[in-house]
Write an enzyme that holds these catalytic residues in place. Structure first.
Site, mmCIF file in Angstrom:
data_model
loop_
_atom_site.group_PDB
_atom_site.id
_atom_site.type_symbol
_atom_site.label_atom_id
_atom_site.label_comp_id
_atom_site.label_asym_id
_atom_site.label_seq_id
_atom_site.Cartn_x
_atom_site.Cartn_y
_atom_site.Cartn_z
ATOM 1 N N TYR A 40 10.295 -4.035 -11.325
ATOM 2 C CA TYR A 40 11.057 -5.271 -11.532
ATOM 3 C C TYR A 40 11.938 -5.203 -12.776
ATOM 4 O O TYR A 40 12.987 -5.837 -12.822
ATOM 5 C CB TYR A 40 10.107 -6.457 -11.704
ATOM 6 C CG TYR A 40 9.563 -7.027 -10.425
ATOM 7 C CD1 TYR A 40 8.678 -6.315 -9.634
ATOM 8 C CD2 TYR A 40 9.927 -8.312 -10.029
ATOM 9 C CE1 TYR A 40 8.168 -6.860 -8.471
ATOM 10 C CE2 TYR A 40 9.413 -8.872 -8.868
ATOM 11 C CZ TYR A 40 8.540 -8.135 -8.094
ATOM 12 O OH TYR A 40 8.037 -8.678 -6.951
ATOM 13 N N LYS A 84 -1.426 3.491 -6.625
ATOM 14 C CA LYS A 84 -0.987 4.514 -5.664
ATOM 15 C C LYS A 84 -1.014 5.833 -6.422
ATOM 16 O O LYS A 84 -0.012 6.549 -6.548
ATOM 17 C CB LYS A 84 0.425 4.143 -5.147
ATOM 18 C CG LYS A 84 0.959 5.036 -4.055
ATOM 19 C CD LYS A 84 0.337 4.815 -2.687
ATOM 20 C CE LYS A 84 0.879 5.808 -1.684
ATOM 21 N NZ LYS A 84 0.149 5.797 -0.395
ATOM 22 N N ASP A 140 -2.276 1.119 -0.125
ATOM 23 C CA ASP A 140 -2.089 1.038 1.327
ATOM 24 C C ASP A 140 -3.396 0.683 2.032
ATOM 25 O O ASP A 140 -3.454 -0.224 2.870
ATOM 26 C CB ASP A 140 -1.448 2.317 1.902
ATOM 27 C CG ASP A 140 -2.057 3.605 1.374
ATOM 28 O OD1 ASP A 140 -2.941 3.539 0.501
ATOM 29 O OD2 ASP A 140 -1.653 4.692 1.849
ATOM 30 N N ASP A 168 2.654 -8.623 -5.967
ATOM 31 C CA ASP A 168 3.529 -9.553 -5.250
ATOM 32 C C ASP A 168 3.221 -9.494 -3.762
ATOM 33 O O ASP A 168 3.018 -10.518 -3.098
ATOM 34 C CB ASP A 168 4.991 -9.178 -5.519
ATOM 35 C CG ASP A 168 5.956 -10.080 -4.786
ATOM 36 O OD1 ASP A 168 5.736 -11.304 -4.808
ATOM 37 O OD2 ASP A 168 6.918 -9.570 -4.186
ATOM 38 N N ASP A 227 0.901 -12.406 -1.111
ATOM 39 C CA ASP A 227 1.426 -13.117 0.072
ATOM 40 C C ASP A 227 0.554 -12.797 1.285
ATOM 41 O O ASP A 227 0.292 -13.664 2.123
ATOM 42 C CB ASP A 227 2.888 -12.720 0.364
ATOM 43 C CG ASP A 227 3.902 -13.627 -0.341
ATOM 44 O OD1 ASP A 227 3.580 -14.149 -1.426
ATOM 45 O OD2 ASP A 227 5.017 -13.809 0.194
HETATM 46 C C1 IPM Z 1 6.921 -14.395 -6.693
HETATM 47 C C2 IPM Z 1 8.321 -14.128 -6.189
HETATM 48 C C3 IPM Z 1 9.131 -13.469 -7.282
HETATM 49 C C4 IPM Z 1 8.499 -12.107 -7.548
HETATM 50 C C5 IPM Z 1 10.633 -13.302 -7.012
HETATM 51 C C6 IPM Z 1 11.289 -14.576 -6.598
HETATM 52 C C7 IPM Z 1 11.326 -12.753 -8.230
HETATM 53 O O1 IPM Z 1 8.292 -13.392 -5.011
HETATM 54 O O2 IPM Z 1 6.785 -15.094 -7.704
HETATM 55 O O3 IPM Z 1 5.958 -13.946 -6.062
HETATM 56 O O4 IPM Z 1 8.744 -11.144 -6.812
HETATM 57 O O5 IPM Z 1 7.747 -12.023 -8.528
HETATM 58 MN MN MN Z 2 6.306 -13.153 -4.184
#
Ligand code: IPM
Ligand code: MN
Ligand code: NAD
Length: 365
Positions: A141, A186, A218, A242, A246
Site C-alpha cells: 500500500y 507467504k 493461500d 484486507d 472481507d
Molecule cells: C479497507 C479498504 C481500504 C484498504 C481501501 C479503501 C484503501 O478496502 O479499509 O479495508 O484497502 O485498506
Molecule cells: Mn478492504
C-alpha cells in the site's frame, strides 16, 4: 468525561452509517453523563469535489488533535477512473499513515441469529470468535509505485520495526483472549514474509504463554472457511489482512456487520466499518449501520476507556440482531434509520436495567 471526536462521513453509504454511529455516541453521552463534541470534516471523493484534495490540510489537522476519529467510507465510481491523478482512497491511506495507526483490529463473531445467512453450514460457525490484527501502514500500500505505458510496479517493503510493533500488539491482545496467535504470511515466496516470519518467531519467545502458529495466506483463505472456530488472534500484513477480513465478513452474514479500530502508540484511534462506500445501495437509506455502530463501541473502549458504555452498545446491537429490525443485506426490509432507532432504544433499555440492578444491590447491601 469530555471527548472531542472528528467525524469523516466520506462517500456513498459513509454519511448514512456515520450518522447512525454518531446518534449512538450522542445517546451514550446523554445517558452516561459524558460531554462529547463532534467536528465533521471532509475526506475522500467529497473532499476532492470540494477542495481538489482527498485529505485537505484542515481535515488532517482536526484529526490530529482529536481524541478519536470516526470514518464512514471513501470512494465510488465517480472517482474510479484508473487514469485519474487523484483518488479518494489516497486520503484514507494518508490519514492512516499520518495518525500512525499501524494496528487495525477487525473482530469477527458470528451472531447465532444470522448463522443461516452464512454460506457455511451452521455447525462450522459455532464459537467463531477471531480478532484479526492487520498491519495498516506498510507493505504494498505504501511502497514506491511506478507506471509507464506498459509497465507498473508496487513495491512491497517492511522493516523489522514495522513488523515487530504490530506483532507485539497481537501477542498482547492474545493474552487477554485465548492465548493463541496465528501469523499469516507467504514466506514460501516473498522476502517480506520471510522477514515477517522470523520476526514473529523471535518475538514469540517473549510470550511463552501464547501458542503461535504460522499459516501461508493461500491455505489460510481456505481454512477460514473450513475451520473458522480454530482461530483466536490472526496477525498479518496489510494486503493479506484486507482480503482475509472481507472473506471473514461473509461468515458473519454481511460485510455491513464488521467494525474496526486502527490504533497506534497513544490512545487516539481511527474507527471505521470494514466495508466500503457500497455504491450499489448508496442514497437509498438501506445500508446496514451495524459495522459503523460497533466501530463506535470500539472507539468508546479503546480511545475513551469507557468499557461499560462499549458493552452497552454491543449489548444493544446484539438485541437488535436477535429480534430485528434487520436491513436487507441480512434478510430484513428495514432501513438504516429504523435499525439505528432500535439500537438507541435498546441502549436506553439496557441502561435502565443496569441502573435498576445497581439500585437493587444498594438496597440489599
Ligand atoms: C479497507 C479498504 C481500504 C484498504 C481501501 C479503501 C484503501 O478496502 O479499509 O479495508 O484497502 O485498506
Ligand atoms: Mn478492504
Ligand atoms: P463495498 O464494501 O463498498 O461493497 C461490497 C458489497 O457489500 C456491495 O454489494 C455493498 O452493497 C455491500 N455492502 C457494503 N457495505 C454495506 C452495508 N453497510 N450494508 C449493506 N451492504 C453493504 O466494496 P466495493 O464495492 O468493492 O468498493 C466500493 C468503493 O468503496 C471503492 O471505491 C472502494 O475503494 C471503497 N472502499 C472504501 C473503504 C473505506 O473507506 N474504508 C473500504 C472498502 C472499499
Amino acid at each position: 468525561m469530555k471527548a472531542h471526536i472528528v467525524t469523516l462521513p466520506g462517500d456513498g453509504v459513509g454519511p448514512e452509517v456515520t450518522a447512525a454511529a454518531v446518534a449512538v455516541l450522542k445517546t451514550i453521552a446523554a445517558r452516561y453523563e459524558h460531554e462529547f463534541t463532534f467536528d465533521e470534516q471532509l475526506i475522500g471523493g467529497a473532499a476532492i469535489d470540494a477542495t481538489g484534495a482527498p485529505l485537505p490540510a484542515e481535515s488532517l489537522a482536526a484529526c490530529q488533535s482529536a481524541d478519536a476519529v470516526l470514518l464512514g467510507a471513501v470512494g465510488g465510481p465517480k472517482w474510479s477512473d484508473p487514469n485519474a491523478s487523484v483518488r479518494p482512497e489516497q486520503g484514507l491511506l494518508a490519514l492512516r499513515a499520518a495518525l500512525g495507526v499501524y494496528a487495525n483490529l477487525r473482530p469477527l463473531q458470528v451472531h447465532p441469529a444470522l448463522a443461516d445467512l452464512s454460506p457455511l453450514k451452521n455447525g462450522k460457525l459455532e464459537n467463531v470468535d477471531v480478532l484479526f490484527v492487520r498491519e495498516l501502514t506498510g507493505g504494498a500500500y505504501f511502497g514506491a509505485k511506478t507506471r509507464t505505458a506498459d509497465t507498473a510496479t508496487d513495491e512491497c517493503k517492511y522493516t523489522v520495526v514495522e513488523i515487530e510493533r504490530v506483532v507485539r500488539r497481537a501477542f498482547e491482545l492474545a493474552r487477554g483472549r485465548r492465548h493463541h496467535v496465528t501469523s499469516v504470511d507467504k514466506a514460501n515466496v516473498l522476502e517480506t514474509s520471510r522477514l515477517w516470519r522470523s520476526t514473529v518467531q523471535r518475538i514469540a519467545a517473549d510470550y511463552p504463554d501464547v501458542k503461535v502458529e504460522h499459516q501461508l495466506v493461500d491455505s489460510m483463505a481456505m481454512l477460514l472457511l473450513t475451520q473458522p472456530n480454530r482461530y483466536d488472534v490472526v496477525v498479518t500484513e496489510n494486503l493479506f489482512g484486507d482480503i482475509l477480513t472481507d472473506e471473514a465478513a461473509a461468515l458473519a452474514g454481511s460485510l455491513g456487520l464488521l467494525p474496526s479500530a486502527s490504533l497506534g502508540e497513544g490512545k487516539a484511534g481511527l474507527y471505521e466499518p470494514i466495508h466500503g462506500s457500497a455504491p450499489d445501495i448508496a442514497g437509498h437509506g438501506v445500508a446496514n449501520p451495524v459495522g459503523a455502530i460497533l466501530s463506535a463501541a470500539m472507539l468508546l473502549r479503546h480511545s475513551l476507556g469507557l468499557e461499560a458504555e462499549a458493552v452497552a452498545v454491543e449489548t444493544a446491537v446484539d438485541q437488535v440482531l436477535r429480534h430485528g429490525p434487520h436491513t436487507r443485506d441480512i434478510g430484513g426490509s428495514a432501513g438504516t434509520a429504523a435499525v439505528c432507532d432500535a439500537v438507541l432504544a435498546a441502549i436506553e433499555e439496557y441502561a435502565d436495567s443496569a441502573a435498576a440492578f445497581f439500585r437493587g444491590t444498594r438496597a440489599c447491601g
